[in-house]
Design an enzyme around this catalytic site. Sequence first.
Site, PDB file in Angstrom:
ATOM      1  N   ASP A  75       0.852  -1.180   0.000  1.00 39.03           N
ATOM      2  CA  ASP A  75       0.000   0.000   0.000  1.00 39.03           C
ATOM      3  C   ASP A  75       0.888   1.230   0.000  1.00 39.03           C
ATOM      4  O   ASP A  75       1.762   1.382   0.871  1.00 39.03           O
ATOM      5  CB  ASP A  75      -0.901   0.011   1.231  1.00 39.03           C
ATOM      6  CG  ASP A  75      -1.985  -1.066   1.164  1.00 39.03           C
ATOM      7  OD1 ASP A  75      -2.026  -1.791   0.155  1.00 39.03           O
ATOM      8  OD2 ASP A  75      -2.786  -1.156   2.105  1.00 39.03           O
TER       9      ASP A  75
ATOM     10  N   ASP B  50     -15.446  -2.805  -1.480  1.00 37.07           N
ATOM     11  CA  ASP B  50     -15.045  -2.515  -0.104  1.00 37.07           C
ATOM     12  C   ASP B  50     -16.302  -2.232   0.695  1.00 37.07           C
ATOM     13  O   ASP B  50     -17.065  -1.317   0.358  1.00 37.07           O
ATOM     14  CB  ASP B  50     -14.111  -1.308  -0.068  1.00 37.07           C
ATOM     15  CG  ASP B  50     -12.940  -1.456  -1.037  1.00 37.07           C
ATOM     16  OD1 ASP B  50     -12.448  -2.587  -1.180  1.00 37.07           O
ATOM     17  OD2 ASP B  50     -12.530  -0.448  -1.633  1.00 37.07           O
TER      18      ASP B  50
END
Length: 239
Positions: free
Chosen positions: A8, A129
């Site tokens: 990330d 998500d």
Amino acid sequence: MILYPAIDLKDGQCVRLLRGEMDKATVFGDDPAAQALAFQKAGCEWLHLVDLNGAFAGQPVNGAAVEAILAAVNLPAQLGGGIRDMATIEGWLSRGIARVILGTVAVENPALVHEAARAFPGRVAVGIDARKGKVATRGWAEDTDVTATDLARSFEDAGVAAIIYTDIDRDGAMAGPNIAATEDLARAVTIPVIASGGVSSLADLIGLRDTGVISGAISGRALYDGALDLAAALVALRS
């Protein structure tokens, strides 16, 4: 089941967030390319890359870090974060990204997902998500009334390569994945489902694998913290 180590990217560094909150970022390294190379040397088959700044900005921000990763390794990599138009999709795929992940636009502009999946077969995934079963967009900052299952089903015939399902409340919390919700989603569609969020131990991976319907799992913080031994995990998943 494939294990996807997560890199990330925030401000050019490798970080992990707690439940998607940018102000709760832990920096794990300032050389993403070196981290990618370490994952490759450990025997990983894929990389999962996220441009966190891009997810909020709505356009690529950590492009230089992504390109450095692509130059350092010869593994296929999937990338999400701020990919919201065809030009960006085409740009990343032409630069060596194996698969782009479309999240926010899957809710706000589903026609783009269909168009991209037709144009680039096998190279477009949908990122779903969810917070308590409802989809969140724009870097998880905005909640919707769309359920994860309904969104997944809406792309059943689009030709997308995979669905990456993240339980936001589990992400970065080292509390274990939501196996039941991920399995339910995988059984609701024929699209391969990759689990994300909370994968923090070998037992978590085995639990996901043993559902028999989950095609992959993403892990980040557990690999960086050492809670999940990458070599042991790869051996277990291949046995």
